[in-house]
Design a protein around this motif. Sequence first.
Motif, PDB file in Angstrom:
ATOM      1  N   LEU A 208     -13.192  13.047   5.287  1.00 33.57           N
ATOM      2  CA  LEU A 208     -13.891  13.467   3.873  1.00 33.57           C
ATOM      3  C   LEU A 208     -14.837  14.788   4.602  1.00 33.57           C
ATOM      4  O   LEU A 208     -14.854  15.870   3.789  1.00 33.57           O
ATOM      5  N   MET A 209     -15.393  14.668   5.529  1.00 33.17           N
ATOM      6  CA  MET A 209     -16.519  15.614   6.188  1.00 33.17           C
ATOM      7  C   MET A 209     -15.688  16.903   6.825  1.00 33.17           C
ATOM      8  O   MET A 209     -16.345  17.873   6.851  1.00 33.17           O
ATOM      9  N   GLU A 210     -14.322  16.787   6.839  1.00 34.53           N
ATOM     10  CA  GLU A 210     -13.648  17.920   7.090  1.00 34.53           C
ATOM     11  C   GLU A 210     -13.667  18.968   5.856  1.00 34.53           C
ATOM     12  O   GLU A 210     -13.597  20.171   6.023  1.00 34.53           O
ATOM     13  N   PHE A 211     -13.718  18.460   4.958  1.00 34.98           N
ATOM     14  CA  PHE A 211     -14.090  19.188   3.511  1.00 34.98           C
ATOM     15  C   PHE A 211     -15.450  19.553   3.218  1.00 34.98           C
ATOM     16  O   PHE A 211     -15.894  20.458   2.762  1.00 34.98           O
ATOM     17  N   VAL A 212     -16.235  18.514   3.460  1.00 36.76           N
ATOM     18  CA  VAL A 212     -17.858  18.552   3.049  1.00 36.76           C
ATOM     19  C   VAL A 212     -18.310  18.451   4.562  1.00 36.76           C
ATOM     20  O   VAL A 212     -18.946  17.247   4.905  1.00 36.76           O
ATOM     21  N   PRO A 213     -18.668  19.330   5.244  1.00 41.16           N
ATOM     22  CA  PRO A 213     -19.255  19.464   6.661  1.00 41.16           C
ATOM     23  C   PRO A 213     -20.790  19.055   6.534  1.00 41.16           C
ATOM     24  O   PRO A 213     -21.348  18.691   7.460  1.00 41.16           O
ATOM     25  N   GLY A 214     -21.418  19.339   5.300  1.00 47.59           N
ATOM     26  CA  GLY A 214     -22.826  19.066   5.184  1.00 47.59           C
ATOM     27  C   GLY A 214     -23.370  19.663   4.013  1.00 47.59           C
ATOM     28  O   GLY A 214     -22.648  20.267   3.103  1.00 47.59           O
ATOM     29  N   PRO A 215     -24.656  19.462   3.670  1.00 43.89           N
ATOM     30  CA  PRO A 215     -25.432  20.094   2.389  1.00 43.89           C
ATOM     31  C   PRO A 215     -25.047  21.556   2.528  1.00 43.89           C
ATOM     32  O   PRO A 215     -24.722  22.402   3.763  1.00 43.89           O
ATOM     33  N   ASP A 216     -25.207  22.306   1.484  1.00 45.26           N
ATOM     34  CA  ASP A 216     -25.101  23.883   1.222  1.00 45.26           C
ATOM     35  C   ASP A 216     -26.197  24.243   0.237  1.00 45.26           C
ATOM     36  O   ASP A 216     -26.051  24.094  -0.950  1.00 45.26           O
ATOM     37  N   PHE A 217     -27.421  24.747   0.957  1.00 45.71           N
ATOM     38  CA  PHE A 217     -28.508  24.958   0.186  1.00 45.71           C
ATOM     39  C   PHE A 217     -28.513  26.205  -0.480  1.00 45.71           C
ATOM     40  O   PHE A 217     -28.088  27.357   0.180  1.00 45.71           O
ATOM     41  N   PRO A 218     -28.851  26.477  -1.721  1.00 47.53           N
ATOM     42  CA  PRO A 218     -29.080  27.768  -2.205  1.00 47.53           C
ATOM     43  C   PRO A 218     -29.723  28.769  -1.509  1.00 47.53           C
ATOM     44  O   PRO A 218     -29.616  30.205  -1.889  1.00 47.53           O
ATOM     45  N   THR A 219     -30.635  28.562  -0.881  1.00 45.63           N
ATOM     46  CA  THR A 219     -31.623  29.230   0.131  1.00 45.63           C
ATOM     47  C   THR A 219     -30.862  29.606   1.515  1.00 45.63           C
ATOM     48  O   THR A 219     -31.364  30.357   2.186  1.00 45.63           O
ATOM     49  N   GLY A 220     -29.661  29.106   1.663  1.00 48.19           N
ATOM     50  CA  GLY A 220     -29.017  29.188   2.999  1.00 48.19           C
ATOM     51  C   GLY A 220     -29.656  28.563   4.069  1.00 48.19           C
ATOM     52  O   GLY A 220     -30.125  27.234   4.079  1.00 48.19           O
ATOM     53  N   GLY A 221     -29.800  29.235   5.203  1.00 47.61           N
ATOM     54  CA  GLY A 221     -30.649  28.502   6.185  1.00 47.61           C
ATOM     55  C   GLY A 221     -29.454  27.930   7.447  1.00 47.61           C
ATOM     56  O   GLY A 221     -28.333  28.356   7.164  1.00 47.61           O
ATOM     57  N   ILE A 222     -29.916  27.224   8.408  1.00 48.84           N
ATOM     58  CA  ILE A 222     -29.007  26.733   9.362  1.00 48.84           C
ATOM     59  C   ILE A 222     -29.317  25.358   9.434  1.00 48.84           C
ATOM     60  O   ILE A 222     -30.596  24.940   9.602  1.00 48.84           O
ATOM     61  N   ILE A 223     -28.540  24.339   9.387  1.00 46.04           N
ATOM     62  CA  ILE A 223     -28.630  22.801   9.340  1.00 46.04           C
ATOM     63  C   ILE A 223     -28.270  22.399  11.049  1.00 46.04           C
ATOM     64  O   ILE A 223     -27.170  22.827  11.209  1.00 46.04           O
ATOM     65  N   GLN A 224     -29.030  21.669  11.567  1.00 41.89           N
ATOM     66  CA  GLN A 224     -28.476  21.186  12.824  1.00 41.89           C
ATOM     67  C   GLN A 224     -28.624  19.727  12.893  1.00 41.89           C
ATOM     68  O   GLN A 224     -29.606  19.141  12.544  1.00 41.89           O
ATOM     69  N   GLY A 225     -27.686  19.320  13.633  1.00 44.32           N
ATOM     70  CA  GLY A 225     -27.526  17.809  13.665  1.00 44.32           C
ATOM     71  C   GLY A 225     -26.424  17.064  13.015  1.00 44.32           C
ATOM     72  O   GLY A 225     -26.765  16.480  12.006  1.00 44.32           O
ATOM     73  N   VAL A 226     -24.861  17.338  13.436  1.00 39.73           N
ATOM     74  CA  VAL A 226     -24.034  16.879  12.681  1.00 39.73           C
ATOM     75  C   VAL A 226     -24.025  15.239  12.758  1.00 39.73           C
ATOM     76  O   VAL A 226     -23.598  14.478  11.855  1.00 39.73           O
ATOM     77  N   LYS A 227     -24.425  14.737  13.912  1.00 38.20           N
ATOM     78  CA  LYS A 227     -24.489  13.166  13.797  1.00 38.20           C
ATOM     79  C   LYS A 227     -25.457  12.633  12.599  1.00 38.20           C
ATOM     80  O   LYS A 227     -25.182  11.558  12.229  1.00 38.20           O
ATOM     81  N   GLU A 228     -26.595  13.229  12.448  1.00 36.84           N
ATOM     82  CA  GLU A 228     -27.541  12.963  11.396  1.00 36.84           C
ATOM     83  C   GLU A 228     -26.773  12.822  10.147  1.00 36.84           C
ATOM     84  O   GLU A 228     -27.142  12.278   9.229  1.00 36.84           O
ATOM     85  N   ILE A 229     -26.039  14.191   9.928  1.00 35.13           N
ATOM     86  CA  ILE A 229     -25.170  14.229   8.493  1.00 35.13           C
ATOM     87  C   ILE A 229     -24.443  13.337   8.334  1.00 35.13           C
ATOM     88  O   ILE A 229     -24.342  12.664   7.350  1.00 35.13           O
ATOM     89  N   LYS A 230     -23.527  12.593   9.613  1.00 38.93           N
ATOM     90  CA  LYS A 230     -22.809  11.843   9.346  1.00 38.93           C
ATOM     91  C   LYS A 230     -23.442  10.520   8.874  1.00 38.93           C
ATOM     92  O   LYS A 230     -22.644   9.649   8.185  1.00 38.93           O
ATOM     93  N   LYS A 231     -24.370  10.269   9.683  1.00 40.41           N
ATOM     94  CA  LYS A 231     -25.079   8.995   9.171  1.00 40.41           C
ATOM     95  C   LYS A 231     -25.694   8.879   7.818  1.00 40.41           C
ATOM     96  O   LYS A 231     -25.816   7.944   7.216  1.00 40.41           O
ATOM     97  N   ALA A 232     -26.153  10.080   7.278  1.00 37.43           N
ATOM     98  CA  ALA A 232     -26.653  10.044   6.052  1.00 37.43           C
ATOM     99  C   ALA A 232     -25.455   9.983   5.126  1.00 37.43           C
ATOM    100  O   ALA A 232     -25.505   9.310   3.914  1.00 37.43           O
ATOM    101  N   TYR A 233     -24.350  10.523   5.458  1.00 33.90           N
ATOM    102  CA  TYR A 233     -23.258  10.428   4.624  1.00 33.90           C
ATOM    103  C   TYR A 233     -22.580   8.701   4.491  1.00 33.90           C
ATOM    104  O   TYR A 233     -21.829   8.490   3.590  1.00 33.90           O
ATOM    105  N   GLU A 234     -22.996   8.077   5.601  1.00 30.01           N
ATOM    106  CA  GLU A 234     -22.534   6.794   5.761  1.00 30.01           C
ATOM    107  C   GLU A 234     -23.344   5.836   5.243  1.00 30.01           C
ATOM    108  O   GLU A 234     -22.936   4.951   4.567  1.00 30.01           O
TER     109      GLU A 234
END
Length: 833
Positions: A208-234
């Motif tokens: 599922l994360m192949e389709f949703v790799p992480g949040p997409d903020f309206p203000t853009g920016g850069i998100i770092q930490g794929v492991k933490e994203i996966k932990k949050a999605y889990e």
Amino acid sequence: MTMPDSKIEVMNLEAIMGDRFGRYSKSIIQERALPDIRDGLKPVQRRILFAMNKDGNTYDKGFRKSAKSVGNVMGNFHPHGDSSIYEALVRMSQDWKLRAPLIEMHGNNGSMDGDPPAAMRYTEARLAQISGLMLADIDKETVEMTWNFDDTEKEPTVLPARIPNLFVNGATGISAGYATEIPTHNLGEMIDASIYLIDHPNASLDKLMEFVPGPDFPTGGIIQGVKEIKKAYETGRGRVVVRAKTAIEDLRGGRQQITVTEIPYEVNKAQLVKRINDLRINKKVEGIADARDETDRNGLRIAIELKRGANATGVLNYLLKNTDLQINYNFNMVAIDDQRPMRVGLKHYLASYVDFQKEIVTKRTRFDLNKAQARLHIVEGLIKALSILDQVIKTIRASKNRRDAQDNLVSAYQFTQRQAEAIVALQLYRLTNTDVTALENELANLNERIAKFKQILLDDHELALVIKQELRAIKKSFDSPRQTQIESEVQKLTVDTKITVANEEVMVLVSHAGYIKRSSMRSFNASDFSDNGLREDDYPLLVTKTSTLSHLFMFTNQGNVIYRPVHEVMDAKWKETGEHISQTIGLADDEEIIAALVVDQLEQAGSILMASSDGQVKQSAFADFKPGSRYKSRPTLAFKLKSSDARVVAVHYYDPLGPKQSLVAISKAGYGLRFAVDELPVTGLRTSGVRAINLKDDDQLVDLALVEESDHLALITQRGAFKEMLASDLELGARARRGNLILYKLKKNPHEIADFIGHAADYQGALEIITSRPVFQDVLVADHHLGTAKSNGTFVIDTDTQGVPVLIRKKIIISQPNDDEHENDQSVEQLTL
């Protein structure tokens, strides 16, 4: 219980409080602060959208005053303050807060700078086009409707929400015992993941994360930490780093500029620019010339102009670490699921969303089926009536009234009541061949639709096809490119001290009584050297000219070392006392600083040699003295003393790449021993070292000196005698021996060594003797000849009037240049014990 003949109830206060607070908590959790997992809305948001839709205030019509919408919501569905309703309405229109705004507004609806919106009497609002998807098919009995607060109208408990709004627009809120923080996501990605989950109900989170790799903020920016994203999605919880999108641009004149074009989600832009300028004004960071907000209608832009020669990467790293150019975003994805607050992950939410869409489409299909079947029944009756039109007309003309006509049609031709009612209401112009053809076409179309509806209701695969088809159409109409970039690893930020501290020459002073300060060269040069602000009974242990980028180490007689970056030492005028070390570091009552050292950098070779009064000596690598994170409030143990009455008496920095040196240890009784530095093993800080000199029971080590082969030794005794001798008079041997006697033993009032120092053979300066009073007595080396190993020297101190000698050291050298432009300059060499 209830008292007899009374309406007063006696109840336990604890039970009452528990019951009432439980009701209150349930109310604010379900009815105020947390969003529903199905439509992603809080009750006030849901009521705003429903009321505006009911009022026809949709995207395809003109804007209406916000006050009118707020009034409708408050009067019909949400009996709370108008300000809370208006704030919720405004937030749904802010494109820097929501990834897909649900409201369109004319007028001032706030800004990224934290500016408040205009009053609701000035602004206008209407539903955004995408809000139509939130309310689609609400009139087809797709959601449960309940009575409003005064039982005058019905309102939905949830909206059909054809888009995965909870994750697309996110949510934030605090209730009793629960809080939620759900980031925004990309609509197209969420739809793709939903479609995949429909086809693969057992899909893994990784897929599922192949389709949703992480949040997409309206203000853009850069998100770092794929492991933490996966932990949050889990798990529903996690923390990622969100940083601004920046670039370093070259300007004319060899200068550079840091340009910020995207900032982290929900960061106040005006406060961010102010913070950067505050750091510049307060000189917390060097190299920034100006910081400006250059945002215009073309987009966000913050320009941070740098000084010529500034380290742009270093300044950027400092700003990322110390401002909201980089923040930590904490996932806490809580939503109301089946009337209960639940922490949800990505798959949990997508599964809930898909199930809800199946429920909505099923209810809609059932509604459409019933409506189509009802119309089919009518059409069949009309076609039958047209086929026997003459008899039908004759029957109607023979009837007394409309009701009688309906009854006659039912009894004569077996029409149903609904069919008879439709026939009686049929207009004369419909009695044509054309309309018969239209009815037959409608009949065929109705049969086809009914068959399709039944297939959807009976076949789960067909239901899934409908949902997927509609989702793809939504994506085609409303999808937008991803705005937030995702990086797998969190970049570690390292900030060089040169970035945060101006490189200035300063004078550093550490006193025997524990006072420390740094003074600007301007203050030092404008003052008399002796006017240093110290008490009469105090004297400096260290006076040196250095840089604010240097490092200060202070050693105590109990084996502790205290560290301070020079720029953190109190900045004071040369005439002022400075700060006492006890203001930040807690020392023992009888603990005092005995030596201080300033170095240019922490990463350098060499070692620290330390000796104690019980004859121990140790060598520790200088790298081991690198300070920890708590250096400001506590000292570090550098020498573990073997007995409670032992004290550290000597501290020296040894450079193995410098001239070849040996160690001289001299005891109070006058025994001297010289041995090579190589005989000392290099050990850690929390060690006691090894034996330097073998002492008698009543003897103790007075000092330790690093000397070259040609150096001299200058000694002072407790009786005030001064003696010069060659260091080579002490034969180089092994450590841990008794050593040779270097004093002539007197039977009455024998001399004892108070202190000694090593110096170069060609040294022609003055030595300073400090007594217990204290009195400071200068001795010129040139005035004294070399003594033999067995001599006691010559008297230079009157102990009765001046006190007992305790310390001998090189006197500070002060020179006055002849250059008139610098007539007040004073040059000072580093002075240490």
